[in-house]
Design a protein around this motif. Structure first.
Motif, PDB file in Angstrom:
ATOM      1  N   THR A 120       0.869  -1.165   0.000  1.00 51.02           N
ATOM      2  CA  THR A 120       0.000   0.000   0.000  1.00 51.02           C
ATOM      3  C   THR A 120       0.908   1.217   0.000  1.00 51.02           C
ATOM      4  OG1 THR A 120      -1.670  -1.205   1.231  1.00 51.02           O
ATOM      5  CG2 THR A 120      -1.840   1.188   1.240  1.00 51.02           C
ATOM      6  N   VAL A 121       0.670   2.138  -0.931  1.00 46.87           N
ATOM      7  CA  VAL A 121       1.563   3.274  -1.126  1.00 46.87           C
ATOM      8  C   VAL A 121       0.741   4.554  -1.180  1.00 46.87           C
ATOM      9  CG1 VAL A 121       3.216   4.339  -2.720  1.00 46.87           C
ATOM     10  CG2 VAL A 121       3.214   1.860  -2.410  1.00 46.87           C
ATOM     11  N   ASP A 122       1.195   5.571  -0.473  1.00 45.63           N
ATOM     12  CA  ASP A 122       0.584   6.891  -0.554  1.00 45.63           C
ATOM     13  C   ASP A 122       1.279   7.660  -1.677  1.00 45.63           C
ATOM     14  OD1 ASP A 122      -1.258   6.680   1.567  1.00 45.63           O
ATOM     15  OD2 ASP A 122       0.344   7.017   3.017  1.00 45.63           O
ATOM     16  N   VAL A 123       0.506   8.047  -2.672  1.00 39.40           N
ATOM     17  CA  VAL A 123       1.042   8.804  -3.803  1.00 39.40           C
ATOM     18  C   VAL A 123       0.562  10.243  -3.639  1.00 39.40           C
ATOM     19  CG1 VAL A 123       1.053   9.045  -6.317  1.00 39.40           C
ATOM     20  CG2 VAL A 123       1.013   6.765  -5.276  1.00 39.40           C
ATOM     21  N   PRO A 124       1.480  11.205  -3.711  1.00 38.94           N
ATOM     22  CA  PRO A 124       1.093  12.605  -3.545  1.00 38.94           C
ATOM     23  C   PRO A 124       0.033  13.038  -4.547  1.00 38.94           C
ATOM     24  CG  PRO A 124       3.487  12.371  -3.544  1.00 38.94           C
ATOM     25  CD  PRO A 124       2.920  11.047  -3.953  1.00 38.94           C
ATOM     26  N   ALA A 125      -0.830  13.947  -4.123  1.00 39.19           N
ATOM     27  CA  ALA A 125      -1.848  14.507  -5.014  1.00 39.19           C
ATOM     28  C   ALA A 125      -1.169  15.103  -6.241  1.00 39.19           C
ATOM     29  CB  ALA A 125      -2.654  15.569  -4.276  1.00 39.19           C
ATOM     30  N   GLY A 126      -1.799  14.972  -7.374  1.00 41.08           N
ATOM     31  CA  GLY A 126      -1.240  15.537  -8.602  1.00 41.08           C
ATOM     32  C   GLY A 126      -0.219  14.652  -9.271  1.00 41.08           C
TER      33      GLY A 126
END
Length: 167
Positions: free
Chosen positions: A139-145
């Motif tokens: 599970t990875v948090d990808v920055p907005a945009g």
């Protein structure tokens, strides 16, 4: 953010898919074009599966078809009878779930499988539909945009790259 190591995640997915196939050898691997197809083809070869794996395209069933058009030249290829099949869909990155919805529509255009499950390298959250993977390596948090894209070099080696989303 540093993208995750796609090769390390692939190795983990290979182990988990092997365990699934050991328990349920009739399961058919089907990759979602394009990154999921690369993964499925490699899994199929590495796990020495008979026949050919399938590839399914979401293009004709996307809810943003009018805006995107025929963005991919990859066509659905299912070298087995979908009716009654146990299908493991394989994808690189799961995000909103909209691609998966389109893929399920395409799959059911070819028949009625007994069961459909989902395996992904990365779940980045942000679901807009009630779709969850049965196998997920990270599970990875990808920055907005930004988007997380799988790339493959000429030798077949996988890597993730972060790309800015065009407004």
């Amino acid at each position: 953010m540093t993208p995750p190591d796609a090769e390390a995640l692939y190795a983990q997915l290979r182990t988990r898919v092997q365990a699934l196939l050991d328990a349920e050898p009739a399961t058919r691997l089907v990759g979602i074009a394009t990154g999921g197809a690369w993964i499925a083809e490699r899994l199929h070869a590495d796990l020495k599966q008979a026949g050919a794996c399938g590839v399914v395209s979401s293009v004709m069933h996307r809810d943003d078809f009018a805006r995107r058009g025929l963005a991919s030249s990859v066509q659905t290829q299912l070298p087995f009878d979908v009716n009654g099949a146990d299908v493991l869909l394989i994808d690189d990155v799961l995000y909103t779930g909209r691609t998966l919805r389109a893929v399920l529509n395409e799959l059911f255009d070819h028949g009625r499988p007994q069961r459909v499950r989902l395996a992904v390298l990365v779940d980045r959250g942000g679901r807009e539909l009630p779709i969850e993977p049965q196998l997920c390596v990270a599970t990875v948090d990808v920055p907005a945009g930004q988007s997380l894209e799988l790339a493959r070099d000429d030798s077949g080696r996988l890597r993730f790259v972060l790309e800015a989303i065009a407004p």
